[in-house]
Design an enzyme around this catalytic site. Structure first.
Site, PDB file in Angstrom:
ATOM      1  N   GLU A 265       0.810  -1.224   0.000  1.00 27.60           N
ATOM      2  CA  GLU A 265       0.000   0.000   0.000  1.00 27.60           C
ATOM      3  C   GLU A 265       0.848   1.281   0.000  1.00 27.60           C
ATOM      4  O   GLU A 265       0.595   2.194  -0.786  1.00 27.60           O
ATOM      5  CB  GLU A 265      -0.857  -0.048   1.262  1.00 27.60           C
ATOM      6  CG  GLU A 265      -2.029   0.857   1.248  1.00 27.60           C
ATOM      7  CD  GLU A 265      -2.461   1.187   2.664  1.00 27.60           C
ATOM      8  OE1 GLU A 265      -1.842   0.698   3.634  1.00 27.60           O
ATOM      9  OE2 GLU A 265      -3.409   1.972   2.792  1.00 27.60           O
TER      10      GLU A 265
ATOM     11  N   THR B 239       2.449  -8.280  -0.733  1.00 29.90           N
ATOM     12  CA  THR B 239       2.345  -8.218   0.731  1.00 29.90           C
ATOM     13  C   THR B 239       1.937  -9.586   1.228  1.00 29.90           C
ATOM     14  O   THR B 239       1.069 -10.230   0.626  1.00 29.90           O
ATOM     15  CB  THR B 239       1.329  -7.173   1.254  1.00 29.90           C
ATOM     16  OG1 THR B 239       1.054  -7.469   2.638  1.00 29.90           O
ATOM     17  CG2 THR B 239       0.022  -7.145   0.510  1.00 29.90           C
ATOM     18  N   ILE B 240       2.565 -10.025   2.306  1.00 25.40           N
ATOM     19  CA  ILE B 240       2.138 -11.309   2.871  1.00 25.40           C
ATOM     20  C   ILE B 240       0.734 -11.171   3.454  1.00 25.40           C
ATOM     21  O   ILE B 240       0.042 -12.147   3.647  1.00 25.40           O
ATOM     22  CB  ILE B 240       3.111 -11.837   3.960  1.00 25.40           C
ATOM     23  CG1 ILE B 240       3.148 -10.909   5.178  1.00 25.40           C
ATOM     24  CG2 ILE B 240       4.491 -12.087   3.393  1.00 25.40           C
ATOM     25  CD1 ILE B 240       3.663 -11.595   6.426  1.00 25.40           C
ATOM     26  N   ASP B 241       0.321  -9.938   3.754  1.00 26.45           N
ATOM     27  CA  ASP B 241      -0.981  -9.719   4.402  1.00 26.45           C
ATOM     28  C   ASP B 241      -2.166  -9.892   3.449  1.00 26.45           C
ATOM     29  O   ASP B 241      -3.304  -9.997   3.900  1.00 26.45           O
ATOM     30  CB  ASP B 241      -1.040  -8.311   5.001  1.00 26.45           C
ATOM     31  CG  ASP B 241      -0.024  -8.116   6.115  1.00 26.45           C
ATOM     32  OD1 ASP B 241       0.445  -9.120   6.662  1.00 26.45           O
ATOM     33  OD2 ASP B 241       0.302  -6.959   6.427  1.00 26.45           O
TER      34      ASP B 241
ATOM     35  N   HIS C  42       8.357 -12.390  12.145  1.00 29.61           N
ATOM     36  CA  HIS C  42       8.985 -12.268  10.821  1.00 29.61           C
ATOM     37  C   HIS C  42       9.342 -13.601  10.167  1.00 29.61           C
ATOM     38  O   HIS C  42       9.688 -13.617   8.980  1.00 29.61           O
ATOM     39  CB  HIS C  42      10.219 -11.367  10.914  1.00 29.61           C
ATOM     40  CG  HIS C  42       9.840  -9.952  11.212  1.00 29.61           C
ATOM     41  ND1 HIS C  42       9.599  -9.508  12.489  1.00 29.61           N
ATOM     42  CD2 HIS C  42       9.599  -8.902  10.397  1.00 29.61           C
ATOM     43  CE1 HIS C  42       9.247  -8.236  12.445  1.00 29.61           C
ATOM     44  NE2 HIS C  42       9.239  -7.846  11.189  1.00 29.61           N
ATOM     45  N   VAL C  43       9.229 -14.689  10.922  1.00 29.22           N
ATOM     46  CA  VAL C  43       9.475 -15.987  10.286  1.00 29.22           C
ATOM     47  C   VAL C  43       8.463 -16.185   9.141  1.00 29.22           C
ATOM     48  O   VAL C  43       8.756 -16.871   8.153  1.00 29.22           O
ATOM     49  CB  VAL C  43       9.409 -17.128  11.343  1.00 29.22           C
ATOM     50  CG1 VAL C  43       7.989 -17.445  11.760  1.00 29.22           C
ATOM     51  CG2 VAL C  43      10.099 -18.372  10.835  1.00 29.22           C
ATOM     52  N   GLN C  44       7.304 -15.533   9.255  1.00 28.17           N
ATOM     53  CA  GLN C  44       6.275 -15.647   8.198  1.00 28.17           C
ATOM     54  C   GLN C  44       6.691 -14.977   6.898  1.00 28.17           C
ATOM     55  O   GLN C  44       6.085 -15.189   5.857  1.00 28.17           O
ATOM     56  CB  GLN C  44       4.965 -14.985   8.660  1.00 28.17           C
ATOM     57  CG  GLN C  44       4.307 -15.690   9.811  1.00 28.17           C
ATOM     58  CD  GLN C  44       3.319 -14.786  10.528  1.00 28.17           C
ATOM     59  OE1 GLN C  44       2.127 -14.836  10.263  1.00 28.17           O
ATOM     60  NE2 GLN C  44       3.798 -13.968  11.443  1.00 28.17           N
TER      61      GLN C  44
HETATM   62  O1  F6P Z   1       4.451  -6.885   5.544  1.00 28.59           O
HETATM   63  C1  F6P Z   1       3.358  -6.489   6.320  1.00 28.59           C
HETATM   64  C2  F6P Z   1       3.643  -6.810   7.734  1.00 28.59           C
HETATM   65  O2  F6P Z   1       4.053  -8.119   7.698  1.00 28.59           O
HETATM   66  C3  F6P Z   1       2.538  -6.653   8.768  1.00 28.59           C
HETATM   67  O3  F6P Z   1       1.650  -7.715   8.906  1.00 28.59           O
HETATM   68  C4  F6P Z   1       3.331  -6.435  10.020  1.00 28.59           C
HETATM   69  O4  F6P Z   1       2.603  -5.755  10.983  1.00 28.59           O
HETATM   70  C5  F6P Z   1       4.460  -5.609   9.530  1.00 28.59           C
HETATM   71  O5  F6P Z   1       4.690  -5.998   8.205  1.00 28.59           O
HETATM   72  C6  F6P Z   1       5.720  -5.707  10.323  1.00 28.59           C
HETATM   73  O6  F6P Z   1       6.667  -4.912   9.712  1.00 28.59           O
HETATM   74  P1  F6P Z   1       8.141  -4.641  10.205  1.00 28.59           P
HETATM   75  O7  F6P Z   1       9.014  -5.464   9.327  1.00 28.59           O
HETATM   76  O8  F6P Z   1       8.349  -3.209   9.995  1.00 28.59           O
HETATM   77  O9  F6P Z   1       8.223  -5.071  11.625  1.00 28.59           O
END
Ligand code: F6P
Length: 341
Positions: free
Chosen positions: A103, A125-127, A271-273
């Site tokens: 976004e 985006t993974i979201d 972040h493993v996701q």
């Molecule tokens: O990529 C989107 C996202 O994974 C969100 O779900 C999460 O809140 C955010 O990134 C975390 O981002 P950062 O890497 O800045 O901690």
């Protein structure tokens, strides 16, 4: 034509597959040359570049992250930022930009297009919360990682007769929680779109234990209880004497323990996701987005973004895709509710 490529925002499995496809088609078929911009919009802002040619994209398909690096830099928030970008693009002989991002990154692309910069967008985006496309790459990988974690947590939850909470990413949308939760047989799924009732959650937890199962609760990081009492978050110790600080997953564990007398644990996947190798589906989608993005450059479809509609790749205006987020429809969530409790 000389084409700049950048990746912005949170990284995501499949970014390298997009870059590879752009170059692998753009060089032989259209005779284009490429310049990689480092670290999202910081690249064109500070003229940080990286060579991008056929040898540079060799072996990229299974590689997670992005060879170009990423950042959340927004040139519109920096004084003179946009002018610097224009000057740098001109000095580097860059005629067009492909911006791969979510976004925020694509929001910048939209504004740059409006002031005459030749931009094509690729959604990531993974979201999976970007409008205009049915799916974004990275999502499938994240869902599979979360599902595997849920599968593993079932057995340890049952052995210890505990409730296990899995906190997944999703600040604004519950797509990962919904898909991974359904695929992993979660007993409760909590998402940002539907504020939950903690008493109802505890009732489901208790009914699960009565059936001699250990409940698994999947919660999006952005999920919120109805009428949340903020003071509860500041308690130092839970009913079992553990210190619990942190997000919604920890809050839930503490509430469940206090209200049901059953032990609860939280796993925050974090972040493993987002890391590691993309699934086949994400490589396929990312590759197709890359191929269609370079075709769009060739046609001069400026201000457009590649999108998946059904099984077709189409182009949609960036302005439409960045207008609002795509959130989970309550009707879709209701399908998952059949399995709650
Ligand atoms: O990529 C989107 C996202 O994974 C969100 O779900 C999460 O809140 C955010 O990134 C975390 O981002 P950062 O890497 O800045 O901690």
């Amino acid at each position: 034509m000389r084409v700049g490529v950048l990746t912005g925002g949170g990284d995501c499995p499949g970014l390298n597959a997009v870059i590879r496809a752009i170059v692998r088609k753009g060089v032989p078929e259209y005779g284009y040359s490429f310049v990689g911009f480092r670290d999202g919009w910081r690249g064109p802002l500070e003229a940080l570049t990286k060579p991008l040619d056929i040898p540079a994209v060799r072996g990229l398909l299974p590689r997670g992250g992005t060879i170009l690096g990423s950042s959340r830099t927004n040139p519109f928030a920096i004084e003179g930022g946009v002018e610097k970008i224009r000057t740098n693009l001109q000095n580097l002989g860059v005629d067009a930009l492909i911006a791969i991002g979510g976004e925020d990154t694509l929001g910048v692309a939209t504004k740059l297009h409006e002031i005459g910069v030749n931009v094509i967008g690729v959604p990531k985006t993974i979201d999976n919360d970007l409008s205009g496309t049915d799916y974004t790459f990275g999502f499938d990988t994240a869902v599979n990682i979360a599902m595997e974690a849920i599968d593993r947590l079932h057995t340890t939850a049952e052995s210890h007769h505990r409730a296990l909470i899995v906190e997944v990413m999703g600040r604004h949308a519950g797509w990962i929680a919904l898909h991974a939760g359904m695929a992993g047989g979660a007993n409760i799924i909590l998402i940002p779109e539907v504020p939950f009732d903690i008493e109802q959650v505890c009732t489901w937890v208790e009914s699960r234990f009565r059936l001699d199962y250990a409940p698994i609760i999947v919660v999006s990081e952005g999920a919120k209880p109805k009428d949340r009492d903020e003071s509860l978050l500041n308690e130092e110790k839970d009913a079992f004497g553990h210190v619990r600080l942190g997000g919604i997953g920890d809050w839930l564990a503490r509430e469940i323990e206090a209200r049901t007398g059953k032990e609860a644990r939280t796993t925050v996947l974090g972040h493993v996701q987002r890391g590691g190798t993309p699934t086949a589906r994400d490589r396929w989608l990312a590759t197709r987005f890359g191929l269609h993005a370079i075709d769009a450059v060739h046609r001069g479809d400026w201000g457009q973004m590649t999108a998946l509609r059904g099984t077709d790749i189409t182009m949609v205006p960036l302005s439409e895709a960045t207008k609002e987020l795509k959130v989970v429809d309550p009707a879709l969530y209701a399908e998952a509710e059949v399995f709650f409790g």
